[in-house]
Structures are given as structure tokens and as C-alpha cells.
Design an enzyme around this catalytic site. Structure first.
Site, PDB file in Angstrom:
ATOM      1  N   ARG A  36      -7.913  23.300  10.422  1.00 35.82           N
ATOM      2  CA  ARG A  36      -7.471  23.586  11.795  1.00 35.82           C
ATOM      3  C   ARG A  36      -7.878  22.470  12.756  1.00 35.82           C
ATOM      4  O   ARG A  36      -7.168  22.195  13.719  1.00 35.82           O
ATOM      5  CB  ARG A  36      -8.068  24.902  12.282  1.00 35.82           C
ATOM      6  CG  ARG A  36      -7.386  26.095  11.656  1.00 35.82           C
ATOM      7  CD  ARG A  36      -7.788  27.344  12.382  1.00 35.82           C
ATOM      8  NE  ARG A  36      -7.001  28.462  11.932  1.00 35.82           N
ATOM      9  CZ  ARG A  36      -7.508  29.642  11.587  1.00 35.82           C
ATOM     10  NH1 ARG A  36      -8.802  29.843  11.659  1.00 35.82           N
ATOM     11  NH2 ARG A  36      -6.727  30.600  11.199  1.00 35.82           N
ATOM     12  N   LYS A 198      -2.375  44.794   0.365  1.00 32.73           N
ATOM     13  CA  LYS A 198      -1.833  46.109   0.745  1.00 32.73           C
ATOM     14  C   LYS A 198      -0.455  46.044   1.394  1.00 32.73           C
ATOM     15  O   LYS A 198      -0.213  45.182   2.236  1.00 32.73           O
ATOM     16  CB  LYS A 198      -2.763  46.760   1.763  1.00 32.73           C
ATOM     17  CG  LYS A 198      -4.046  47.243   1.182  1.00 32.73           C
ATOM     18  CD  LYS A 198      -4.814  47.946   2.260  1.00 32.73           C
ATOM     19  CE  LYS A 198      -6.105  48.513   1.718  1.00 32.73           C
ATOM     20  NZ  LYS A 198      -6.975  48.922   2.799  1.00 32.73           N
ATOM     21  N   GLY A 356      -4.300  32.708   5.874  1.00 28.82           N
ATOM     22  CA  GLY A 356      -5.534  32.097   5.361  1.00 28.82           C
ATOM     23  C   GLY A 356      -5.609  32.019   3.848  1.00 28.82           C
ATOM     24  O   GLY A 356      -5.856  30.946   3.283  1.00 28.82           O
ATOM     25  N   GLY A 379      -2.166  35.999  11.480  1.00 28.71           N
ATOM     26  CA  GLY A 379      -1.572  37.121  12.212  1.00 28.71           C
ATOM     27  C   GLY A 379      -0.391  36.673  13.062  1.00 28.71           C
ATOM     28  O   GLY A 379       0.640  37.353  13.114  1.00 28.71           O
TER      29      GLY A 379
HETATM   30  P1  AMP Z   1      -4.288  39.935   2.158  1.00 30.37           P
HETATM   31  O1  AMP Z   1      -5.512  39.692   2.968  1.00 30.37           O
HETATM   32  O2  AMP Z   1      -3.704  41.292   2.290  1.00 30.37           O
HETATM   33  O3  AMP Z   1      -3.258  38.812   2.298  1.00 30.37           O
HETATM   34  O4  AMP Z   1      -4.775  39.907   0.648  1.00 30.37           O
HETATM   35  C1  AMP Z   1      -5.322  38.779   0.027  1.00 30.37           C
HETATM   36  C2  AMP Z   1      -6.205  39.248  -1.076  1.00 30.37           C
HETATM   37  O5  AMP Z   1      -5.442  40.073  -1.955  1.00 30.37           O
HETATM   38  C3  AMP Z   1      -6.795  38.148  -1.907  1.00 30.37           C
HETATM   39  O6  AMP Z   1      -8.185  38.126  -1.692  1.00 30.37           O
HETATM   40  C4  AMP Z   1      -6.461  38.570  -3.344  1.00 30.37           C
HETATM   41  O7  AMP Z   1      -7.574  38.454  -4.207  1.00 30.37           O
HETATM   42  C5  AMP Z   1      -6.091  40.029  -3.202  1.00 30.37           C
HETATM   43  N1  AMP Z   1      -5.193  40.487  -4.262  1.00 30.37           N
HETATM   44  C6  AMP Z   1      -4.122  39.864  -4.756  1.00 30.37           C
HETATM   45  N2  AMP Z   1      -3.573  40.562  -5.761  1.00 30.37           N
HETATM   46  C7  AMP Z   1      -4.320  41.677  -5.922  1.00 30.37           C
HETATM   47  C8  AMP Z   1      -4.268  42.799  -6.807  1.00 30.37           C
HETATM   48  N3  AMP Z   1      -3.291  42.899  -7.733  1.00 30.37           N
HETATM   49  N4  AMP Z   1      -5.221  43.747  -6.701  1.00 30.37           N
HETATM   50  C9  AMP Z   1      -6.189  43.625  -5.770  1.00 30.37           C
HETATM   51  N5  AMP Z   1      -6.293  42.607  -4.896  1.00 30.37           N
HETATM   52  C10 AMP Z   1      -5.372  41.639  -4.963  1.00 30.37           C
END
Ligand code: AMP
Length: 399
Positions: A36, A198, A356, A379
Site C-alpha cells: 500500500r 463464507k 487482502g 471492502g
Molecule cells: P475471506 O476472508 O472470506 O475472503 O476468506 C479467506 C479465507 O478463507 C482464507 O484465510 C482461506 O484460508 C479461507 N478458506 C478458503 N477455502 C476454505 C475452505 N474450503 N474452508 C475453510 N476456509 C477456507
């Protein structure tokens, strides 16, 4: 309404206040990632080259307003900027009480704006104090443009009320140009990659993308919810049962690309208190999505399946990438994300990536220089893609 760009303004001998996003990880006073900071340098340099006196402000972390905390001080960044710009960078902690004096060609960095009471609530009193520091305000912090705070949106309104010039800096201009290229009249087919943990955090973005994309490749925990929506068993994997119907609805609006094979670990090998640490020791097993057992946790797309999906990526003319498709922090569950990153890099379409974790993965798999645009916003990137108005951009447009 259009935005004024820094490049079109004469700011010689004026005092400019630039809002940057200098929110970088600092451990024991050492900056551990300067992505950044590097992205902010062109705007600061441009202002110096145009003969302005430059004041730079930013937030860092989430301190409590009104309480100084060494951990969140921007002081180490003053040294970094001085080094990269080749000029002395003074550091001001008393700018609200005593103002700032800066001559043409000089730079002053202000202490963390989030130490100031009223920053987050967008206090008009604080916004006016920021505006009083300058003749021209340059908004360059795309990463915080989705937050209406005193140093992002309030200060623009206060400057405009005082008849002062406001504009978008080089970084913000580049972000808006790249996102507009990908979202307004994009070259087709348009493909998005949406990964991460999620569906709930990416629901709005998935719904918006469904209306503009020819296909969406889902990965990570998000793919699990879509697998359930398409009648598969995901065993012990992370998924959101209350969003299965939503996933089904999205599947009627656009083509959802799902893996045929995944990498799983046995739930019994995973310690949720030390998730990544336990995954380092767990066995990684490739399985068809039709053979997932009750104790299996899906943690990645299998490399061959990712290669098949990669063919769709390579034939897309516009690619939007947000979210890793597996737990890429652990190498044995990172191969799917690696293959997807490489496919985005190899593709000839216009590619834009943001967030990120996505940027960390791109960095890890060394494909950054082959992706057309890397957005500094997480975001803000998602909200822009969702079609939500970003308050600081709206304020710049209302001049
Ligand atoms: P987010 O912050 O929602 O973009 O999620 C990113 C995180 O999702 C990363 O730290 C990944 O390790 C995690 N992630 C990716 N695939 C999976 C999965 N199948 N199960 C659990 N966590 C996951």
C-alpha cells in the site's frame, strides 16, 4: 457527475492534504508489507513535482479514538516515505492544535487520524479542522473510500464548503478506471472468481456479479454451500445451510462453475483452536465431489479440477478475482489457488484482482506482474463491484 483528477490541477505553491491508505502491517516497528505504501508514492511524488507543499494523512489499524497507542503510530512510515521520496518527511502529532507549516517541495506526515475523536463518526468539526490545513484536498485512499469518515468524506465536504479544490489522486483514479473497465460495458465473456470462507460475507457481491457475469467460478467455503445447493454431500466441510436456497437462486441467474474434485482432510485431524497449524500436519486427500464422507472437510479444489476450470478463465475476456479457492496459507491445500492464480495470469482477458487474501495469494504464487490490475481495496473493491455508492467518491462527484 465527473470527478476532478489531480493531473488536471495547477497546485504550484499550494498546500495539499492527501488522504492515503497507509494501513500496513507493522511488527515491532518494522513494516512487514509495503504494497500500500508503494501504491501511494506516485500521488505524493506528483504533488511534489507540481510544486506543492504536501501533507499526508492516513489511518493505521483500529485504535481507540482519543487514546494514543504506540502500536498504531504512523511514525515508522515517515521514515519509509523519506527514504523512498528522497526528501525529509516531518512527522506531526499536534496538527489539530497547532496546524502544519509546509513549504513547496516539503512533506509532512500526520499522526494516525483514528487517534482523533470524531474520525469514525465523521464529525463535521474534525472534518473542518482537516480542511483548514490545506488549500487543496487530494483523495487517494481507495481502500477507505467506502467509509464516510472525517478524513475521507467529511473533509471533502468541508473543503467544498470553503471553496477549496478537491480531486482524486493518481491511485484512486487508476482504481476507478480499472473497475469501470471491468464493470461498465466489459468485454465478454465476463468471468468472476469468488472464493473465501463464507457466502454470507459475499452474498451481495455474488448477487450483483450474477447479473453482469457470464459465469462465476466459486471456491473456498463458498463453493461448499453451492455444492450442497447442487445436491452434493459436503461432509464436515464449512458451509452455510441457511444460504443453500440463496445459492440455488443465484444458480438460476448465471452459470456457476464448481470443482469436480476437491482436496479434503479428516475432521479428526483438525484442531479448530490451531486451524492452520493442524492442517500442516493433516493428510491431504483428493476426492470426487460425489464421494465426500461424513468426516471429510473440503479445503481446496484438486489441481486437475482447477486446471479444467482454468480453461474457462483463459477464454474469458474480463476476469474479476476475489477470494482464495482453498486454505492457501497451507501449501498442501494451496495448489488449487495456485493453479487458478496462474490461469488468471495466463489469460489474455483484462484481469482485475482485489482483497487482502487474494493479493497475498497472488504474491505467494508470484503472478502479480501478469495480472492487469491489482486493487488496493478489500471492502471498497467489493462494495464497488456490488454497485454501492462509495461515500468519498460521491462527495468528490458532488463538486
Ligand atoms: P475471506 O476472508 O472470506 O475472503 O476468506 C479467506 C479465507 O478463507 C482464507 O484465510 C482461506 O484460508 C479461507 N478458506 C478458503 N477455502 C476454505 C475452505 N474450503 N474452508 C475453510 N476456509 C477456507
Amino acid at each position: 457527475m465527473s470527478i476532478t483528477y489531480l493531473s488536471s490541477l495547477d497546485i504550484a505553491n499550494k498546500t495539499v492534504l492527501i488522504r492515503e491508505d497507509l494501513n500496513v502491517p507493522i511488527k515491532d516497528g518494522i513494516i512487514t508489507s509495503d504494497v500500500r505504501l508503494q501504491a501511494s508514492l506516485p500521488t505524493i511524488k506528483a504533488c511534489l513535482d507540481k510544486g506543492a507543499g504536501v501533507i499526508v494523512c492516513s489511518h493505521l489499524g483500529r485504535p481507540t479514538e482519543g487514546e494514543y497507542d504506540d502500536k498504531y503510530s504512523l511514525a515508522p512510515i515517515a521514515k519509509y516515505l523519506a527514504d523512498k521520496l528522497g526528501v525529509n518527511v516531518a512527522f506531526s502529532t499536534d496538527y489539530l492544535q497547532n496546524g502544519v507549516s509546509v513549504k513547496a517541495g516539503e512533506v509532512v506526515l500526520l499522526e494516525n487520524v483514528r487517534f482523533n475523536v470524531g474520525e469514525k463518526k465523521n464529525s463535521s468539526e474534525l472534518s473542518k479542522k482537516y480542511a483548514d490545513l490545506c488549500d487543496v484536498f487530494v483523495m487517494d485512499a481507495f481502500g477507505t473510500a467506502h467509509r464516510a469518515q472525517a478524513s475521507t468524506e467529511g473533509v471533502i465536504r468541508a473543503c467544498v464548503a470553503d471553496g477549496k479544490m478537491v480531486c482524486a489522486g493518481n491511485l484512486l483514479s487508476a482504481e476507478l478506471d480499472a473497475l469501470s473497465k471491468a464493470l461498465d460495458n466489459p468485454a465478454k465473456p465476463v468471468l468472476s472468481i469468488v472464493g473465501g470462507s463464507k457466502v454470507s460475507t459475499k452474498l451481495d457481491v455474488l448477487n450483483s456479479l450474477a447479473t453482469i457475469c457470464d459465469s462465476i467460478l466459486v471456491g473456498g467455503g463458498i463453493a461448499n454451500t453451492f455444492l450442497v445447493a447442487s445436491g452434493k454431500n459436503v461432509g464436515a466441510s464449512l458451509y452455510e445451510s441457511d444460504l443453500v436456497q440463496t445459492a440455488k437462486d443465484i444458480m438460476t441467474k448465471t452459470k456457476i462453475l464448481l470443482p469436480t474434485h476437491v482436496v479434503v482432510a479428516d475432521k479428526g485431524e483438525i484442531d479448530f483452536e490451531d486451524f492452520l497449524g493442524s492442517l500442516e500436519k493433516a493428510n491431504a486427500v483428493i476426492k470426487s465431489v460425489d464421494e465426500i464422507g461424513e468426516n471429510d472437510m473440503i479445503l481446496d479444489i484438486a489441481p486437475d479440477s482447477a486446471k479444467e476450470l482454468g480453461e474457462y478463465i483463459k477464454s474469458a475476456k474480463t476476469i474479476l478475482f476475489n477470494g482464495p479457492v482453498g486454505v492457501f496459507e497451507v501449501d498442501k491445500f494451496g495448489q488449487g489457488t495456485k493453479v487458478i492464480c496462474e490461469a488468471v495470469a495466463d489469460g489474455t482477458g483484462f484481469s482485475i484482482a482485489g482483497g487482502g487474501d487474494t493479493l497475498s495469494a497472488i504474491d505467494k504464487y508470484k503472478v502479480a506482474d501478469r495480472i492487469d490490475y491489482l486493487s488496493t481495496g478489500g471492502g471498497a473493491f467489493l462494495e464497488f463491484v456490488e454497485g454501492k455508492p462509495l461515500p468519498a467518491i460521491v462527495a468528490l462527484q458532488s463538486v
